[in-house]
Design an enzyme around this catalytic site. Structure first.
Site, PDB file in Angstrom:
ATOM      1  N   ASP A 249      13.405  -1.186  -3.147  1.00  0.00           N
ATOM      2  CA  ASP A 249      13.932   0.070  -2.611  1.00  0.00           C
ATOM      3  C   ASP A 249      15.011  -0.171  -1.557  1.00  0.00           C
ATOM      4  OD1 ASP A 249      12.081   1.119  -4.216  1.00  0.00           O
ATOM      5  OD2 ASP A 249      10.807   1.964  -2.642  1.00  0.00           O
TER       6      ASP A 249
ATOM      7  N   TYR B 270      18.330  -0.668  -3.031  1.00  0.00           N
ATOM      8  CA  TYR B 270      18.819   0.612  -3.537  1.00  0.00           C
ATOM      9  C   TYR B 270      19.365   1.454  -2.370  1.00  0.00           C
ATOM     10  CZ  TYR B 270      18.672   5.247  -5.708  1.00  0.00           C
ATOM     11  OH  TYR B 270      18.997   6.498  -6.169  1.00  0.00           O
ATOM     12  N   ASP B 271      18.551   1.550  -1.293  1.00  0.00           N
ATOM     13  CA  ASP B 271      18.962   2.359  -0.133  1.00  0.00           C
ATOM     14  C   ASP B 271      20.276   1.860   0.451  1.00  0.00           C
ATOM     15  OD1 ASP B 271      16.695   3.826  -0.426  1.00  0.00           O
ATOM     16  OD2 ASP B 271      15.589   2.866   1.207  1.00  0.00           O
TER      17      ASP B 271
ATOM     18  N   SER C 106      15.381  16.448  -0.379  1.00  0.00           N
ATOM     19  CA  SER C 106      14.796  15.167   0.009  1.00  0.00           C
ATOM     20  C   SER C 106      15.101  14.981   1.484  1.00  0.00           C
ATOM     21  CB  SER C 106      15.347  14.029  -0.832  1.00  0.00           C
ATOM     22  OG  SER C 106      16.700  13.886  -0.556  1.00  0.00           O
ATOM     23  N   LEU C 107      14.574  13.910   2.048  1.00  0.00           N
ATOM     24  CA  LEU C 107      14.695  13.761   3.496  1.00  0.00           C
ATOM     25  C   LEU C 107      15.788  12.781   3.861  1.00  0.00           C
ATOM     26  CD1 LEU C 107      10.903  13.520   4.345  1.00  0.00           C
ATOM     27  CD2 LEU C 107      12.423  15.442   4.824  1.00  0.00           C
TER      28      LEU C 107
ATOM     29  N   GLU D 148       3.717  13.072  10.383  1.00  0.00           N
ATOM     30  CA  GLU D 148       2.708  12.584   9.426  1.00  0.00           C
ATOM     31  C   GLU D 148       3.253  11.375   8.661  1.00  0.00           C
ATOM     32  OE1 GLU D 148       1.989  15.046   5.735  1.00  0.00           O
ATOM     33  OE2 GLU D 148       3.088  16.518   6.918  1.00  0.00           O
TER      34      GLU D 148
ATOM     35  N   LYS E  82       4.588   8.935   5.769  1.00  0.00           N
ATOM     36  CA  LYS E  82       5.346   9.189   4.540  1.00  0.00           C
ATOM     37  C   LYS E  82       4.747   8.305   3.461  1.00  0.00           C
ATOM     38  CE  LYS E  82       9.895   9.758   2.639  1.00  0.00           C
ATOM     39  NZ  LYS E  82       9.518   9.228   1.342  1.00  0.00           N
TER      40      LYS E  82
ATOM     41  N   ASP F 272       4.113   6.469  -0.061  1.00  0.00           N
ATOM     42  CA  ASP F 272       4.972   5.879  -1.057  1.00  0.00           C
ATOM     43  C   ASP F 272       4.499   6.392  -2.411  1.00  0.00           C
ATOM     44  OD1 ASP F 272       7.152   4.406  -1.437  1.00  0.00           O
ATOM     45  OD2 ASP F 272       6.199   2.447  -1.148  1.00  0.00           O
TER      46      ASP F 272
ATOM     47  N   ARG G 176      10.018  16.452  -8.786  1.00  0.00           N
ATOM     48  CA  ARG G 176      11.201  16.903  -8.059  1.00  0.00           C
ATOM     49  C   ARG G 176      12.436  16.876  -8.959  1.00  0.00           C
ATOM     50  NH1 ARG G 176      11.871  15.185  -2.157  1.00  0.00           N
ATOM     51  NH2 ARG G 176      11.757  13.063  -2.908  1.00  0.00           N
TER      52      ARG G 176
ATOM     53  N   GLU H 193       2.824  14.927  -2.249  1.00  0.00           N
ATOM     54  CA  GLU H 193       3.101  13.597  -2.774  1.00  0.00           C
ATOM     55  C   GLU H 193       1.891  13.149  -3.597  1.00  0.00           C
ATOM     56  OE1 GLU H 193       6.027  12.629  -1.260  1.00  0.00           O
ATOM     57  OE2 GLU H 193       6.210  10.567  -1.952  1.00  0.00           O
TER      58      GLU H 193
ATOM     59  N   TYR I  89       2.124  18.603   1.736  1.00  0.00           N
ATOM     60  CA  TYR I  89       2.777  18.599   3.049  1.00  0.00           C
ATOM     61  C   TYR I  89       3.607  19.838   3.355  1.00  0.00           C
ATOM     62  CZ  TYR I  89       6.640  16.592   0.298  1.00  0.00           C
ATOM     63  OH  TYR I  89       7.608  16.359  -0.631  1.00  0.00           O
TER      64      TYR I  89
ATOM     65  N   LYS J 141       8.826  16.707  11.602  1.00  0.00           N
ATOM     66  CA  LYS J 141       9.365  18.024  11.262  1.00  0.00           C
ATOM     67  C   LYS J 141       9.337  18.888  12.509  1.00  0.00           C
ATOM     68  CE  LYS J 141       7.869  17.747   6.535  1.00  0.00           C
ATOM     69  NZ  LYS J 141       6.978  18.140   5.476  1.00  0.00           N
TER      70      LYS J 141
ATOM     71  N   LYS K  78      11.800   5.319   8.710  1.00  0.00           N
ATOM     72  CA  LYS K  78      11.286   4.301   7.789  1.00  0.00           C
ATOM     73  C   LYS K  78      10.900   3.021   8.537  1.00  0.00           C
ATOM     74  CE  LYS K  78      11.880   5.573   3.475  1.00  0.00           C
ATOM     75  NZ  LYS K  78      12.853   5.157   2.659  1.00  0.00           N
TER      76      LYS K  78
ATOM     77  N   CYS L 172       1.121 -36.841  -4.847  1.00  0.00           N
ATOM     78  CA  CYS L 172       1.180 -36.051  -3.609  1.00  0.00           C
ATOM     79  C   CYS L 172       2.477 -36.366  -2.861  1.00  0.00           C
ATOM     80  CB  CYS L 172      -0.030 -36.387  -2.740  1.00  0.00           C
ATOM     81  SG  CYS L 172       0.081 -35.703  -1.086  1.00  0.00           S
TER      82      CYS L 172
ATOM     83  N   CYS M 116       1.218 -38.360   0.560  1.00  0.00           N
ATOM     84  CA  CYS M 116       0.567 -39.679   0.591  1.00  0.00           C
ATOM     85  C   CYS M 116       0.722 -40.463  -0.712  1.00  0.00           C
ATOM     86  CB  CYS M 116      -0.915 -39.531   0.933  1.00  0.00           C
ATOM     87  SG  CYS M 116      -1.892 -38.833  -0.411  1.00  0.00           S
TER      88      CYS M 116
ATOM     89  N   CYS N 111      -4.006 -32.831  -4.283  1.00  0.00           N
ATOM     90  CA  CYS N 111      -3.806 -34.235  -3.956  1.00  0.00           C
ATOM     91  C   CYS N 111      -5.191 -34.857  -3.959  1.00  0.00           C
ATOM     92  CB  CYS N 111      -3.169 -34.343  -2.573  1.00  0.00           C
ATOM     93  SG  CYS N 111      -3.526 -35.897  -1.739  1.00  0.00           S
TER      94      CYS N 111
ATOM     95  N   CYS O 144      -5.175 -38.794   3.063  1.00  0.00           N
ATOM     96  CA  CYS O 144      -3.856 -38.141   3.060  1.00  0.00           C
ATOM     97  C   CYS O 144      -3.609 -37.514   4.428  1.00  0.00           C
ATOM     98  CB  CYS O 144      -3.811 -37.064   1.973  1.00  0.00           C
ATOM     99  SG  CYS O 144      -2.305 -36.076   2.027  1.00  0.00           S
TER     100      CYS O 144
HETATM  101  O1  I6G Z   1       9.509  13.468   0.345  1.00  0.00           O
HETATM  102  C1  I6G Z   1       8.813  13.957   1.360  1.00  0.00           C
HETATM  103  C2  I6G Z   1       7.708  13.300   1.814  1.00  0.00           C
HETATM  104  C3  I6G Z   1       6.967  13.806   2.855  1.00  0.00           C
HETATM  105  C4  I6G Z   1       9.210  15.166   1.944  1.00  0.00           C
HETATM  106  C5  I6G Z   1       8.475  15.695   3.020  1.00  0.00           C
HETATM  107  C6  I6G Z   1       7.334  14.990   3.468  1.00  0.00           C
HETATM  108  O2  I6G Z   1       6.653  15.523   4.470  1.00  0.00           O
HETATM  109  C7  I6G Z   1       5.535  14.830   4.944  1.00  0.00           C
HETATM  110  N1  I6G Z   1       8.849  16.846   3.596  1.00  0.00           N
HETATM  111  C8  I6G Z   1       9.925  17.483   3.155  1.00  0.00           C
HETATM  112  C9  I6G Z   1      10.329  18.723   3.829  1.00  0.00           C
HETATM  113  C10 I6G Z   1      10.669  16.983   2.084  1.00  0.00           C
HETATM  114  N2  I6G Z   1      10.313  15.830   1.497  1.00  0.00           N
HETATM  115  C11 I6G Z   1      11.859  17.676   1.602  1.00  0.00           C
END
Ligand code: I6G
Length: 676
Positions: free
Chosen positions: A40, A43-44, A89-90, A121, A123, A125, A144, A181, A233, A298, A322, A416, A419, A434, A440
């Site tokens: 990831d 990618y980012d 997305s965030l 809270e 995030k 994966d 999504r 999620e 969420y 948030k 992150k 080895c 030794c 070994c 050794c």
């Molecule tokens: O992708 C997300 C993960 C967690 C989120 C999110 C989130 O809140 C705990 N909240 C929002 C408002 C959005 N994506 C757009």
């Protein structure tokens, strides 16, 4: 080319085209094939580079750029669902400064607020989904997708047991779309991969992929067999209903309506609270049952959220902070074999240095030769390296697309590397060893390092470098030799002053008084770690009993199977080991009754959970004190927990304990309990 460099528009145009093609390919592999090509973080990074270029050269912006997408394109096989409210997305923050900048932008909009309240809270994966309820009944779910249109996964989501199919509360809006999620808890992911590998089927590279791959199964019966869960969420489209006026209250309502909401959610009074939350979750993340890649903040006030609105594809009122990427790409410059305490040869990849998990990594383990062959790692390969927390960095996989023509396979050495003794392979074991044993030097060094280590004999000041020096000088061959060291010898060693020599001798003297379990752990019997050593100590009570025990008797010990029983019996039968044990006893190593393991100790049968920091003891020391009295330390609070010991800055475990009515001890009460 770097986005910050002095590039011409033409250079930028070429690079933008290159990045778009690359990112689209990554998207296809990730979203459509559930088979990511790169970590990831890679990618980012590419996405950020493209975003920066498009900002610097607005003439290069294009409606079909991957920067305008939110997720991947929906696959053809699922019906398309148009989101009535776009699924955004965030924005990501990778540093405290980026989080502070976010807060500054929020406060600029509300100049009268000196501090803004946030809801924070973890995030997860996982995979973002939406689930719609009409008159309380679950009717539709969608991924999504690109944020505007997702895939209809109604039947698949229905199989997730933690998602309610009916909401019964009187105040549920007539139409309610929740967002959350879907994820696969780590234990379920590992079990799933183990079983898939045993059947010779495809395994998933990470839990998020496993969640995505499981949900996007055309046959919902396949999804139903996957261990998926969902945290909610937020909400999307709502009709005929009133929502609370803050994020915290909204989550409480969702929980009341029957949804699974993260138990880690907290409301904090300012951005400093967010940063403190980030650090705490970062420390506790290994103990969570699922994988997270950061935390989300948030703005708590929903009216303020509405006023802030969104920019292109992300809300202005939320940000994902992150953790440093735990995976990165680099190349293998060579592979060397390290010799461990029991002679096992561990292949270690020498890498082009790469920043991962917050540090620069230039070596990564390949665990054993079978693993190296399975991953087919060759010198010159580009590999994914992972460094999670304090765990030793490892090579996860090879990127086959990037294998150069001259990539060189790795051979298992015949002798080895330290030794020169022949390398042997047990037919049923992955490890190559070994065969030199204590002859050794590498095995000798590792044996003594283990013997002296904190969780074994805990000889303070006898560190790895000094042990290597002592073994190389021929002053120490076995653990027993440590107790024969003399001031005259030590003080003459390079880098060892008189004071250090005296301190070391005092530490060696102190270490002679230990516990039976520590002593057994320190011996380094193959496959006998701390837990097995404690079980053996509890079962046999005395060294004499243990030395006399045959394999049948050893098998009676909880958690001891045939392999461990054979190893323990073989250890004590070996005359060289027997001599070392006798020399240790003769040197004065003992376990006074006061420090003995509590066989039926006063805390036996009691389970403790530790949270926060204590002034008087480290976490390990507190755990050891509990274990010494027969108690058990667990990582998470449940109804079975007897005590939660709460030090300074306790985490969510304290809240959970209070919620469950578990007894909470502060440091003084804990010390009193130990001393009673
Ligand atoms: O992708 C997300 C993960 C967690 C989120 C999110 C989130 O809140 C705990 N909240 C929002 C408002 C959005 N994506 C757009």
């Amino acid at each position: 080319m770097n986005a910050g460099g002095d590039s011409t528009v033409d250079d930028a145009r070429r690079r933008v085209a290159e990045l778009r093609e690359l990112i689209e390919r990554y998207n296809r592999r990730y979203y459509m094939l559930d088979d990511p090509e790169v970590p990831d973080a890679e990618y980012d990074q590419r996405m950020r580079e493209l975003e920066e270029l498009e900002l610097r050269f607005p003439e290069l912006a294009a409606a079909d750029s991957p920067t305008r997408r939110v997720g991947g394109a929906p696959a053809a096989a699922f019906a398309a669902v148009r989101h009535r409210v776009p699924m955004l997305s965030l924005e990501n923050a990778f540093s405290d400064q980026e989080v502070l900048d976010f807060d500054r932008r929020v406060r600029e909009r509300f100049p009268r607020h000196s501090a803004v309240r946030y809801s924070a809270e973890p995030k997860l994966d996982g995979l973002a989904v939406s689930a719609t309820y009409e008159d309380g009944a679950f009717v539709r779910a969608a991924t999504r997708g690109d944020g505007e249109t997702g895939e209809d996964i109604t039947q698949n989501l229905r199989t997730i047991r933690s998602l309610p199919l009916r909401l019964r509360a009187a105040d549920v809006p007539r139409v309610l779309e929740v967002r959350g999620e879907v994820f696969m808890p780590t234990a379920g992911f590992e079990r799933f991969n183990r079983e898939a590998a045993a059947r010779g089927e495809k395994t998933f590279v990470n839990p998020r992929n496993a969640a995505a791959g499981s949900l996007r199964q055309l046959d919902p019966r396949v999804s139903a067999r996957r261990p998926l869960e969902m945290f909610v969420y937020g909400v999307g489209y709502v009709e005929n209903g009133n929502l609370p006026d803050s994020q915290g209250a909204l989550l409480a309502a969702l929980r009341r309506w029957g949804f699974n909401v993260s138990p880690e959610v907290r409301t904090v009074e300012s951005i400093d609270g967010c940063l403190a939350y980030f650090r705490r979750i970062g420390e506790e993340r290994r103990r969570l049952a699922y994988q997270i890649d950061g935390v989300v903040y948030k703005v708590d006030d929903l009216a303020m959220q509405r006023e802030l609105g969104a920019v292109s594809r992300a809300p202005r009122w939320a940000i994902a902070h992150k953790f440093p990427a735990e995976e990165a790409l680099t190349t293998v410059r060579g592979v060397e074999f390290q010799v461990g305490r029991t002679g096992a040869l561990t292949p270690v990849a020498r890498l082009a240095p790469v920043h991962v998990g917050g540090v620069t990594v230039s070596n990564a383990t390949l665990h054993n030769f079978d693993e190296l062959l399975r991953k087919d790692v060759r010198i010159g390969d580009t590999v994914v390296v992972r460094r999670a927390g304090d765990v030793i960095p490892e090579v996860v996989s090879v990127v086959p697309e990037r294998r150069p023509a001259h990539a060189e396979p790795v051979a298992l050495p015949a002798v080895c590397p330290v030794c020169g003794s022949p390398v042997v392979r047990d037919a049923d074991q992955a490890a190559a060893r070994c065969s030199g044993g204590r002859s050794c030097p590498a095995q000798r060094k590792e044996e003594i390092k283990h013997f002296a280590s904190r969780r074994a004999m805990d000889i303070q000041g006898l560190g790895d470098k000094l042990i290597e020096q002592l073994v190389d000088a021929g002053l120490v061959r076995t653990p027993a030799d440590v107790f024969a060291l003399r001031f005259e010898t030590l003080s003459e060693l390079a880098r060892m002053g008189e004071k250090s020599a005296r301190n070391l001798l005092a530490a060696i003297e102190t270490a002679k008084s230990t516990t039976f379990a520590r002593f057994l752990n320190a011996l380094g019997i193959r496959d006998v770690g701390e837990a097995t050593a404690a079980a053996l100590a509890r079962h046999f009570g005395t060294l004499q009993n243990l030395r006399r025990a045959g394999e049948a008797e050893l098998l009676e010990v909880v958690d001891v199977g045939p392999v461990v029983a054979a190893n323990v019996a073989a250890y004590f039968r070996d005359p060289v080991n027997a001599a070392v044990v006798d020399q240790l006893l003769a040197a004065g190593v003992r376990w006074p009754p006061g420090r003995a393991e509590a066989r039926g100790g006063k805390l036996s049968g009691r389970t403790f959970v530790l949270t926060g920091t204590l002034d008087g003891r480290t976490r390990d020391e507190a755990a050891a004190a509990i274990a010494a009295l027969g108690g058990k330390v667990s990582g998470s609070v449940s109804k079975k927990t007897d005590y939660v010991v709460a030090g300074k800055d306790p985490g969510s475990k304290l809240d959970k304990a209070v919620g469950l009515g578990v007894a909470v001890l502060d440091e003084r009460a804990f010390e009193r309990l130990l001393a009673e």
